[in-house]
Design an enzyme around this catalytic site. Sequence first.
Site, PDB file in Angstrom:
ATOM      1  N   THR A  41      15.015   7.629  16.697  1.00  0.00           N
ATOM      2  CA  THR A  41      16.064   6.900  17.404  1.00  0.00           C
ATOM      3  C   THR A  41      16.764   7.808  18.410  1.00  0.00           C
ATOM      4  O   THR A  41      17.049   7.403  19.545  1.00  0.00           O
ATOM      5  CB  THR A  41      17.084   6.331  16.403  1.00  0.00           C
ATOM      6  OG1 THR A  41      16.404   5.458  15.499  1.00  0.00           O
ATOM      7  CG2 THR A  41      18.195   5.577  17.117  1.00  0.00           C
ATOM      8  N   LYS A  60      14.862  12.652   5.202  1.00  0.00           N
ATOM      9  CA  LYS A  60      14.219  12.280   6.462  1.00  0.00           C
ATOM     10  C   LYS A  60      13.290  13.399   6.908  1.00  0.00           C
ATOM     11  O   LYS A  60      13.685  14.571   6.962  1.00  0.00           O
ATOM     12  CB  LYS A  60      15.259  11.976   7.541  1.00  0.00           C
ATOM     13  CG  LYS A  60      14.631  11.436   8.825  1.00  0.00           C
ATOM     14  CD  LYS A  60      15.643  10.789   9.730  1.00  0.00           C
ATOM     15  CE  LYS A  60      14.990  10.231  10.990  1.00  0.00           C
ATOM     16  NZ  LYS A  60      13.965   9.204  10.691  1.00  0.00           N
ATOM     17  N   SER A  67      11.194   3.135  17.197  1.00  0.00           N
ATOM     18  CA  SER A  67      11.866   4.163  16.408  1.00  0.00           C
ATOM     19  C   SER A  67      12.945   3.554  15.526  1.00  0.00           C
ATOM     20  O   SER A  67      13.387   4.178  14.559  1.00  0.00           O
ATOM     21  CB  SER A  67      12.494   5.205  17.338  1.00  0.00           C
ATOM     22  OG  SER A  67      13.437   4.596  18.201  1.00  0.00           O
ATOM     23  N   ASN A  68      13.361   2.321  15.845  1.00  0.00           N
ATOM     24  CA  ASN A  68      14.423   1.687  15.065  1.00  0.00           C
ATOM     25  C   ASN A  68      14.393   0.180  15.317  1.00  0.00           C
ATOM     26  O   ASN A  68      14.554  -0.251  16.454  1.00  0.00           O
ATOM     27  CB  ASN A  68      15.783   2.275  15.456  1.00  0.00           C
ATOM     28  CG  ASN A  68      16.854   1.983  14.435  1.00  0.00           C
ATOM     29  OD1 ASN A  68      16.986   0.857  13.981  1.00  0.00           O
ATOM     30  ND2 ASN A  68      17.623   3.003  14.071  1.00  0.00           N
ATOM     31  N   PHE A  69      14.206  -0.600  14.276  1.00  0.00           N
ATOM     32  CA  PHE A  69      14.130  -2.057  14.417  1.00  0.00           C
ATOM     33  C   PHE A  69      15.475  -2.753  14.231  1.00  0.00           C
ATOM     34  O   PHE A  69      15.555  -3.966  14.379  1.00  0.00           O
ATOM     35  CB  PHE A  69      13.113  -2.630  13.423  1.00  0.00           C
ATOM     36  CG  PHE A  69      11.697  -2.468  13.872  1.00  0.00           C
ATOM     37  CD1 PHE A  69      11.111  -3.394  14.720  1.00  0.00           C
ATOM     38  CD2 PHE A  69      10.948  -1.370  13.486  1.00  0.00           C
ATOM     39  CE1 PHE A  69       9.810  -3.243  15.162  1.00  0.00           C
ATOM     40  CE2 PHE A  69       9.640  -1.203  13.917  1.00  0.00           C
ATOM     41  CZ  PHE A  69       9.068  -2.139  14.766  1.00  0.00           C
ATOM     42  N   THR A 120       7.853   6.938  12.422  1.00  0.00           N
ATOM     43  CA  THR A 120       8.011   7.831  13.567  1.00  0.00           C
ATOM     44  C   THR A 120       7.265   9.134  13.294  1.00  0.00           C
ATOM     45  O   THR A 120       6.816   9.394  12.184  1.00  0.00           O
ATOM     46  CB  THR A 120       9.495   8.124  13.841  1.00  0.00           C
ATOM     47  OG1 THR A 120      10.092   8.691  12.662  1.00  0.00           O
ATOM     48  CG2 THR A 120      10.236   6.852  14.216  1.00  0.00           C
ATOM     49  N   GLY A 173       7.249   0.971  12.107  1.00  0.00           N
ATOM     50  CA  GLY A 173       8.533   1.645  12.156  1.00  0.00           C
ATOM     51  C   GLY A 173       8.429   3.101  11.772  1.00  0.00           C
ATOM     52  O   GLY A 173       9.441   3.792  11.672  1.00  0.00           O
ATOM     53  N   HIS A 196      21.388  11.998   9.384  1.00  0.00           N
ATOM     54  CA  HIS A 196      20.539  11.222   8.477  1.00  0.00           C
ATOM     55  C   HIS A 196      20.514  11.860   7.095  1.00  0.00           C
ATOM     56  O   HIS A 196      20.917  13.009   6.916  1.00  0.00           O
ATOM     57  CB  HIS A 196      19.107  11.133   9.014  1.00  0.00           C
ATOM     58  CG  HIS A 196      18.932  10.124  10.098  1.00  0.00           C
ATOM     59  ND1 HIS A 196      19.151  10.411  11.426  1.00  0.00           N
ATOM     60  CD2 HIS A 196      18.575   8.812  10.054  1.00  0.00           C
ATOM     61  CE1 HIS A 196      18.928   9.341  12.158  1.00  0.00           C
ATOM     62  NE2 HIS A 196      18.575   8.352  11.343  1.00  0.00           N
ATOM     63  N   HIS A 197      19.978  11.115   6.157  1.00  0.00           N
ATOM     64  CA  HIS A 197      19.821  11.585   4.782  1.00  0.00           C
ATOM     65  C   HIS A 197      18.886  12.790   4.711  1.00  0.00           C
ATOM     66  O   HIS A 197      18.060  13.018   5.601  1.00  0.00           O
ATOM     67  CB  HIS A 197      19.292  10.455   3.894  1.00  0.00           C
ATOM     68  CG  HIS A 197      18.049   9.814   4.435  1.00  0.00           C
ATOM     69  ND1 HIS A 197      16.782  10.300   4.191  1.00  0.00           N
ATOM     70  CD2 HIS A 197      17.882   8.725   5.241  1.00  0.00           C
ATOM     71  CE1 HIS A 197      15.883   9.539   4.784  1.00  0.00           C
ATOM     72  NE2 HIS A 197      16.530   8.577   5.444  1.00  0.00           N
ATOM     73  N   LYS A 222       0.827  -1.208   0.000  1.00  0.00           N
ATOM     74  CA  LYS A 222       0.000   0.000   0.000  1.00  0.00           C
ATOM     75  C   LYS A 222       0.859   1.255   0.000  1.00  0.00           C
ATOM     76  O   LYS A 222       1.750   1.415   0.826  1.00  0.00           O
ATOM     77  CB  LYS A 222      -0.920   0.033   1.223  1.00  0.00           C
ATOM     78  CG  LYS A 222      -1.901   1.199   1.208  1.00  0.00           C
ATOM     79  CD  LYS A 222      -2.753   1.255   2.454  1.00  0.00           C
ATOM     80  CE  LYS A 222      -3.798   2.363   2.338  1.00  0.00           C
ATOM     81  NZ  LYS A 222      -3.221   3.675   2.000  1.00  0.00           N
TER      82      LYS A 222
END
Length: 233
Positions: free
Chosen positions: A142, A135, A97-99, A73, A71, A131-132, A30
């Site tokens: 995290t 984001k 927040s982070n797996f 946030t 996952g 981060h990229h 989806k």
Amino acid sequence: MKIALLGYGKMGQVIERIAIERGHEIVLKKDENSTFEGLSNADVAIDFSVPTAAVSNISSCFNANIPVISGTTGWLENYDEVAALCYEKNGALISSSNFSLGVNVFFELNEYLAKIMSKFESYKVEMEEIHHTQKLDEPSGTAISLANGIIENSKYNNWTLKNPEANQIHIEAKRSGTVPGTHIVTYNSAVDAIEIKHTAHNREGFAIGAVIAAEWIIGKQGIFTMKDVLELK
């Protein structure tokens, strides 16, 4: 295991590949332009969508009696509402927040170090996350989880992106290129510094952890964390 992917961006596509490699089947992919058709065929849903869609996605799964791995946030202001629906529908949820397996070990190290350092007032904690540029949330979920881990185990009572007041943790959030995620926690004193750091090399770590969580949650009811999945409690 039949999986519904709610959110089919870069993370969703990596999760699809990892899930298929582990012998699972994707029954729904989806995105913002598609419907929930096929959700009822799923054994579990994995949500890596956007903050504005997460609550609707998770709620739809509970109403369809589908356990959820989330996952996404940036939606936690609605957490109490989502948790209440989960219990009302006898659903199952893991929201993290982070797996990444490594990050969840890092969370444990962070909490343990915070307990130790709470005894030494000469050290002041600060955090940095990178981060990229795509984001959406700042600071990262995290980083917030790391800050909360420190707050629960020390004198600190809040975090800020601005100049910190007493008992506040300063988080410096940087956005650069295609960085998957780097998190640094530093305790500085006048004579030395103690630093712990986690660097993600790619998105696969997040995807593997999410699929492992999905495998674990089948047949369970309630709200869980990655500590439960990885037996870190």
